[in-house]
Design a protein around this motif. Sequence first.
Motif, PDB file in Angstrom:
ATOM      1  N   GLU A 221      61.757   5.072  -1.355  1.00 12.95           N
ATOM      2  CA  GLU A 221      63.072   4.456  -1.583  1.00 12.95           C
ATOM      3  C   GLU A 221      64.124   5.512  -1.215  1.00 12.95           C
ATOM      4  O   GLU A 221      63.792   6.702  -1.134  1.00 12.95           O
ATOM      5  N   GLN A 250      66.225   1.348  -4.345  1.00 15.10           N
ATOM      6  CA  GLN A 250      66.172   2.478  -5.279  1.00 15.10           C
ATOM      7  C   GLN A 250      66.101   1.971  -6.731  1.00 15.10           C
ATOM      8  O   GLN A 250      66.702   0.956  -7.072  1.00 15.10           O
ATOM      9  N   GLU A 252      64.902   0.553 -10.485  1.00 20.06           N
ATOM     10  CA  GLU A 252      64.159  -0.596 -11.004  1.00 20.06           C
ATOM     11  C   GLU A 252      64.192  -1.788 -10.044  1.00 20.06           C
ATOM     12  O   GLU A 252      63.325  -2.660 -10.081  1.00 20.06           O
ATOM     13  N   LYS A 255      61.145  -3.071  -8.269  1.00 20.96           N
ATOM     14  CA  LYS A 255      60.078  -3.796  -8.971  1.00 20.96           C
ATOM     15  C   LYS A 255      60.386  -5.295  -9.031  1.00 20.96           C
ATOM     16  O   LYS A 255      60.553  -5.874 -10.101  1.00 20.96           O
ATOM     17  N   GLY A 284      58.716   6.630 -11.024  1.00 17.06           N
ATOM     18  CA  GLY A 284      57.879   5.631 -11.677  1.00 17.06           C
ATOM     19  C   GLY A 284      58.116   4.227 -11.161  1.00 17.06           C
ATOM     20  O   GLY A 284      57.164   3.459 -10.987  1.00 17.06           O
ATOM     21  N   ASP A 288      55.240   2.153  -9.321  1.00 20.90           N
ATOM     22  CA  ASP A 288      54.745   0.880  -9.856  1.00 20.90           C
ATOM     23  C   ASP A 288      54.763  -0.203  -8.772  1.00 20.90           C
ATOM     24  O   ASP A 288      53.814  -0.976  -8.628  1.00 20.90           O
ATOM     25  N   THR A 308      57.586  11.916  -7.527  1.00 18.35           N
ATOM     26  CA  THR A 308      58.699  12.842  -7.264  1.00 18.35           C
ATOM     27  C   THR A 308      59.648  12.992  -8.448  1.00 18.35           C
ATOM     28  O   THR A 308      60.632  13.711  -8.347  1.00 18.35           O
ATOM     29  N   THR A 309      59.390  12.289  -9.557  1.00 17.11           N
ATOM     30  CA  THR A 309      60.189  12.520 -10.768  1.00 17.11           C
ATOM     31  C   THR A 309      59.259  13.087 -11.840  1.00 17.11           C
ATOM     32  O   THR A 309      58.022  12.953 -11.742  1.00 17.11           O
ATOM     33  N   LYS A 321      48.213   1.688 -13.711  1.00 14.72           N
ATOM     34  CA  LYS A 321      49.015   0.492 -14.012  1.00 14.72           C
ATOM     35  C   LYS A 321      50.093   0.336 -12.944  1.00 14.72           C
ATOM     36  O   LYS A 321      50.913   1.236 -12.751  1.00 14.72           O
ATOM     37  N   LYS A 330      59.853  -7.039 -18.343  1.00 11.71           N
ATOM     38  CA  LYS A 330      59.418  -5.952 -17.469  1.00 11.71           C
ATOM     39  C   LYS A 330      57.899  -5.935 -17.307  1.00 11.71           C
ATOM     40  O   LYS A 330      57.175  -6.295 -18.245  1.00 11.71           O
ATOM     41  N   ALA A 348      58.820  19.077  -5.810  1.00  7.43           N
ATOM     42  CA  ALA A 348      59.609  17.846  -5.628  1.00  7.43           C
ATOM     43  C   ALA A 348      60.695  17.711  -6.684  1.00  7.43           C
ATOM     44  O   ALA A 348      61.676  16.989  -6.494  1.00  7.43           O
ATOM     45  N   THR A 351      65.264  18.793  -6.975  1.00  8.16           N
ATOM     46  CA  THR A 351      66.522  18.051  -6.804  1.00  8.16           C
ATOM     47  C   THR A 351      66.754  17.016  -7.906  1.00  8.16           C
ATOM     48  O   THR A 351      67.740  16.286  -7.874  1.00  8.16           O
TER      49      THR A 351
END
Length: 560
Positions: A221, A250, A252, A255, A284, A288, A308-309, A321, A330, A348, A351
């Motif tokens: 993203e 980018q 949520e 999803k 995340g 997902d 990357t987070t 999952k 959700k 990663a 930043t």
Amino acid sequence: MDVVLVGLPGSGKSAVGRRLAHRHDAAFVDLDETIERAAGRTISDIFAGVGEAGFRDLERAAVASLGQADGEPSIRRVIATGGGAVIDPRNRWALYRGRLPVWLDGRPEVLAQRLRRSPTVRPLITGRDPIGTVRTLARDRERFYAAGRRLNSAAEVNTLVERIEELAEARRSGTEATTGAVFLRADTPIGQIVIGEGIAAAEVAAVLDRLATPRAIVVSEPGAWAAVGEALAVGLATGGRTVERILLPQGEDAKRLSVIEEASRQLARLRAERREPLIAVGGGALGDAAGFLAATWLRGVPLIHVPTTLVAQVDSSIGGKTGVDLPEGKNLVGAFHQPLADVIDIAALATLPERHRRAALGEAVKMAALGDERLFEMLESDGDAIATGAGGRGGATTVAADGSGAVAELVERCAWAKVEVVSADEREHDPAGGRMRLNLGHSLGHAYEAAGGFRDLLHGEAVAYGLRAAVRIGRELGVTPADRAARIEGLLSSLRLAVAPLPYSLESVLAALATDKKHAAGRLRWVLPTADGIVIRDNVPSELVERVAAGLLAPVGNAA
Ligand SMILES: NC(=O)c1ccc[n+]([C@@H]2O[C@H](COP(=O)([O-])OP(=O)(O)OC[C@H]3O[C@@H](n4cnc5c(N)ncnc54)[C@H](O)[C@@H]3O)[C@@H](O)[C@H]2O)c1
């Protein structure tokens, strides 16, 4: 260059190290000898006097005394480590970065045989079942040794020395794939996991090479692409590999089923094949969504995660999952789909904004509360520095994600704990609370997150509120002792997590909780902290839940 030899006792580190050092006129450091000299006692006497914990303290000091890695291209120092030195993540941080770690691997039967003949007393390998003991050590430590280049220690000393010289030459001449440092490498029932710094391109390329796929399909993203993906794609393109990019929205917004449909159509246009993995580069939410894409495209293709987070590194990229949201809730549509490999590169995180780093510590405090005393201590001492990006105690502020090894240790402790829990109960079937234990703080956490429309609070921030709620419910039910409750809440406060009252109405929080309850056949199973772990209770009175939930909200007049 420093060469670091690791492996089980009896694998020949000293013999190979001395020969190698001699051939290159290099210094030879035997860490066990360094410890004995500093303590003025033999290893056995140290164990007898101060036990294994005391020995490990001396070992840590010996590793620290090595100082900076030698940056010269020729072999100038050879370091033989004690078999257990690499258990400590900070030792690996100090030993593996900028050095050439080599693992002398051997079969436990052979090593036990060698140890029986050795004049050196090994305090951990005494007793009647040396083979069994060596096997246990091998199982417990393999992931730490496997971070180094593997050589079979059954070979002749001279052969091993020559092989190490070849590895050093590959590094010197730049033909070696990686310039980073791997800290942990393991093949687990839920996929390969590799943790390191500056490793993403080389490790992903290695997986693609194993699969013999000439094309890399990266799903990312815009935020993660700019921070990590673009450079990774350049790394993957070397050697003539084609790199395709699919960008999801980018955050949520990735999803959504409509996003999966559009991404699937892009895969169709690329004629992506069944054996071609998708490489998910992002946090995340991206993981997902891309994971769900991999689970459903052609009924399932291999998946490589490059989280990357911090949330994705300590939690969401592990466990299989995957899923997307519906307007009704959700993660309602999804699949279990384990990655082939999870390449966790802490570089990663350089930043990542402070708010995201701090929020992830909500999940880390949860992991500590599940029973990791060391993680508790490190969050108490280094947590705030990790959140601000200062790197932890003893570490200067760095442009990279870490200064002292604190972030690497945090990621490893959380990630590995999750690997162990999920491997034992992948689909959350264990009624005694296998994987379910990971839901500590999530019942009310989800409810607060939902009350904020999934936009207001970050996931880890919501979990921190939920964790405070679980502690308070546990206190009132008498399952969480006062000192444990004070410690968990004190840690959250010192990390500035779940501090401000939330501006939501109690009704909206309880409505969200009721939705969760519906999915649990009317009985929410509460995970509550105990003195050193958790218990699961499904009979928590609603009056208590409402009172505790309300206690974390702003007074009614201020509610949004
Ligand atoms: N599958 C699981 O087991 C699991 C577990 C926990 C959370 N989650 C899910 O994870 C999501 C939250 O995770 P998240 O916060 O990582 O989501 P995210 O993917 O939305 O990332 C957060 C933000 O960070 C940006 N970003 C990503 N990498 C960056 C980098 N290196 N530098 C700078 N910015 C970067 C992204 O562009 C995005 O804006 C939620 O959807 C939650 O449901 C899933």
